[in-house]
Every structure is written in structure tokens, then in C-alpha cells.
Design a protein around this motif. Structure first.
Motif, PDB file in Angstrom:
ATOM      1  N   ILE A 126       0.917  -1.158   0.033  1.00  0.00           N
ATOM      2  CA  ILE A 126       0.010  -0.013  -0.067  1.00  0.00           C
ATOM      3  C   ILE A 126       1.021   1.361   0.053  1.00  0.00           C
ATOM      4  O   ILE A 126       0.451   2.169  -0.411  1.00  0.00           O
ATOM      5  N   GLY A 127       1.947   1.081   0.663  1.00  0.00           N
ATOM      6  CA  GLY A 127       3.033   2.422   0.670  1.00  0.00           C
ATOM      7  C   GLY A 127       3.427   2.617  -0.576  1.00  0.00           C
ATOM      8  O   GLY A 127       3.746   3.761  -1.061  1.00  0.00           O
ATOM      9  N   SER A 128       3.775   1.570  -1.313  1.00  0.00           N
ATOM     10  CA  SER A 128       4.320   1.607  -2.516  1.00  0.00           C
ATOM     11  C   SER A 128       3.657   2.151  -3.553  1.00  0.00           C
ATOM     12  O   SER A 128       3.871   3.049  -4.459  1.00  0.00           O
ATOM     13  N   MET A 129       2.210   1.614  -3.460  1.00  0.00           N
ATOM     14  CA  MET A 129       1.033   2.146  -4.429  1.00  0.00           C
ATOM     15  C   MET A 129       0.903   3.720  -4.230  1.00  0.00           C
ATOM     16  O   MET A 129       0.728   4.441  -5.025  1.00  0.00           O
ATOM     17  N   LEU A 202       0.177   2.657   8.226  1.00  0.00           N
ATOM     18  CA  LEU A 202       0.733   1.763   7.523  1.00  0.00           C
ATOM     19  C   LEU A 202       1.789   1.227   8.330  1.00  0.00           C
ATOM     20  O   LEU A 202       2.603   0.098   7.759  1.00  0.00           O
ATOM     21  N   VAL A 203       2.169   1.404   9.370  1.00  0.00           N
ATOM     22  CA  VAL A 203       3.477   0.795  10.242  1.00  0.00           C
ATOM     23  C   VAL A 203       4.829   1.196   9.294  1.00  0.00           C
ATOM     24  O   VAL A 203       5.373   0.370   9.101  1.00  0.00           O
ATOM     25  N   SER A 204       5.126   2.569   9.088  1.00  0.00           N
ATOM     26  CA  SER A 204       6.410   2.704   8.427  1.00  0.00           C
ATOM     27  C   SER A 204       6.158   2.485   6.848  1.00  0.00           C
ATOM     28  O   SER A 204       7.300   2.888   6.037  1.00  0.00           O
ATOM     29  N   GLY A 205       4.990   2.175   6.386  1.00  0.00           N
ATOM     30  CA  GLY A 205       4.875   2.035   4.882  1.00  0.00           C
ATOM     31  C   GLY A 205       5.670   1.170   4.228  1.00  0.00           C
ATOM     32  O   GLY A 205       5.908  -0.309   4.623  1.00  0.00           O
TER      33      GLY A 205
END
Length: 291
Positions: A126-129, A202-205
């Protein structure tokens, strides 16, 4: 030997930047900041690096291990390439230096993409998206801004930016520089736009599965890119004689913004690009063609 010296100086600049950032944030938040390790806490960045590189790191069992171990190194290598190529100081070889710089910026999105995917974690994915959506949106305005500066100077040679003299085009040059500052702030994943590394959601993504040496390489790469972006922005704002002062001022402003503003929502950040930055950039660029 010169290459090794350059790399050591760049890594040292990141260490000094992290110390400077923590000191300024400590003043903003009415606390001391690093003050125990070494005189005035000057050895704190080096002790943090020693701690991180000595920690044990474990890879996800179902992750893509080859990409998992390669992407943190790619983070650092790509950041070093920005500095070592020096497209902003060359006067003959990089005749298309603005285009070379824009090309390097477009390749940086693959680092967070592969990092989030190779970890095989939904939070990192999710963080990369989020980072991909953010980079694709704001690289459009970044390309238009670079094209605007190239049109103002009638050249794609970035060296001319540092020797740009004031004229009637300064009326467009200054607003474009301010938009470029905010664009760089978002591209660097800095607060209040660090939504790809949002700890509360995100807990640090995208880097949540990385620890030890791998996390250190990602951390070094991101901070080195922030230092480089501030350097490039100083060329757009100030002349060659005072760009170093502007460089330090821009870094100070970015650190102060982190301590003063809360995090944006993702939808607000996307609306900021498509409804404000992009139309404003197009209007300014259209006005340049009408002069």
C-alpha cells in the motif's frame, strides 16, 4: 581516489543533516535533542549508523529475496548517481542536463515500487502504491516546471540557471520556483506529505519489512536525495555566488515544515496536484508563450 572521497563526503553530509534535523526539531518541540554522544551530540549520527549496521536483519520468508536485498542498495546507488553525474555543473558534456536530471527523477519511482512489492506485505505494498500515485502525479508538474525554466533561458543547459540575470521574466520565474519548492517537498516524501511512510496508518509504509543494514541504506538514500533536491532548488532561486546560502536556508525550511505542520490526507495531496499545481503551472507556462 576522488570517487571514494566524493562518496565519503556525501555520506558525511547525510550524517550532519540528520544531526541538524534532530537539533532543529528539538528546539521546535522544546526539548534538547541529541546531546549525550560526543560533544554537543556530534557523534550521535555515527553511533546510530553503527547500531543499525550491527543489528540482525531477517528477510520475509515468502518475499522475493533477490529484489529484497538489492533494492536498498539501489536506493543508495541512485542517490549517489545524482551527485556524481553533476549535470548542474557541466557546461559542455551535459548539453541536455535538464532532461538528464528529469530522466533520473523518473527512475526513482521504481525503487519504492520494487521495495514494497518484494517484501510481500500488504502494508508495504500500500505504501509503494501511494508513492507511485504521488510520483506519477507530481512528476507531470515537475516536467512542466523544468520545461518552463528551459523556455525562459532558451536552453536545456542547467548551468545557465545559475547565471540567470533578472529581467521581466522574473515575474514568472519566482512563482515557478515556489511551485518547484513544494513539488520537491512532496517528491522527497517529507512531512506533511510522507504518506508512503505514514506510521499511523501503514506502520512505516513501504520499508516496514526492512531492518538493520537494509533500512540504513534506504534511510541514507532518501536523506541524500533531500540534500540533492535542496541543492538543485538553490540554483533555481539564487545565483552561483550565493547558492550555498540558499542551499542551507532551503534545508532549514524543510526541517522547520516537518516540525510545524501535520500530515496531509492522501486525497487532499492528490487534489493539490491536479486541481491547484497543475492548472497553475499550465497558466504560467501559457503566459510565457504569450510574451
Amino acid at each position: 581516489m576522488n570517487l571514494i572521497l566524493h562518496i565519503v563526503l556525501m555520506l558525511l553530509s547525510v550524517a550532519l543533516f540528520t544531526l541538524f534535523e534532530r537539533k532543529i526539531l528539538g528546539l521546535i518541540q522544546l526539548r534538547k535533542g541529541p546531546c549525550k554522544v560526543g560533544p554537543l551530540g556530534l557523534l550521535q549520527p555515527f553511533s546510530d549508523a553503527l547500531k543499525l549496521f550491527s543489528k540482525f536483519s531477517s528477510a520475509p520468508i515468502k518475499g522475493n529475496l533477490m529484489l529484497y536485498y538489492f533494492t536498498p542498495l539501489y536506493f543508495l546507488i541512485l542517490s549517489l548517481v545524482f551527485f556524481l553525474n553533476k549535470p548542474f555543473l557541466s557546461t559542455s558534456f551535459f548539453t541536455l542536463s535538464i532532461l538528464v536530471l528529469l530522466f533520473l527523477y523518473t527512475t526513482s519511482v521504481y525503487t519504492t515500487l520494487v521495495t514494497g512489492w518484494s517484501s510481500n506485505s500488504k502494508y508495504s505494498l500500500i505504501g509503494s502504491m501511494r508513492s507511485i500515485a504521488q510520483s506519477l502525479s507530481y512528476e507531470i508538474t515537475l516536467g512542466l516546471l523544468f520545461f518552463s525554466f528551459a523556455f525562459i533561458m532558451s536552453s536545456t543547459l542547467m548551468f545557465k540557471i545559475m547565471n540567470f540575470n533578472s529581467s521581466m521574466l522574473q515575474l514568472f520565474y519566482c512563482p515557478l520556483s515556489m511551485i518547484l519548492f513544494l513539488n520537491y517537498l512532496i517528491e522527497s516524501n517529507r512531512t506533511p506529505f510522507d504518506l508512503s511512510e505514514c506510521e499511523s496508518e501503514l506502520v512505516s509504509g513501504f520499508n516496514v519489512e526492512f531492518g538493520g543494514a537494509e533500512f540504513s541504506l534506504i534511510f541514507l538514500g532518501e536523506n541524500l536525495m533531500l540534500v540533492f533536491n535542496s541543492l538543485v532548488l538553490s540554483f533555481f532561486i539564487g545565483s552561483i555566488s550565493v547558492y550555498l546560502i540558499f542551499w542551507l536556508v532551503i534545508i532549514f525550511i524543510k526541517v522547520s515544515i516537518r516540525g510545524a505542520y501535520p500530515r496531509y490526507r492522501l486525497d487532499s495531496m492528490m487534489e493539490l496536484c491536479w486541481l491547484i499545481y497543475l492548472p497553475l503551472t499550465i497558466v504560467l507556462l501559457s503566459s510565457l508563450f504569450l510574451i
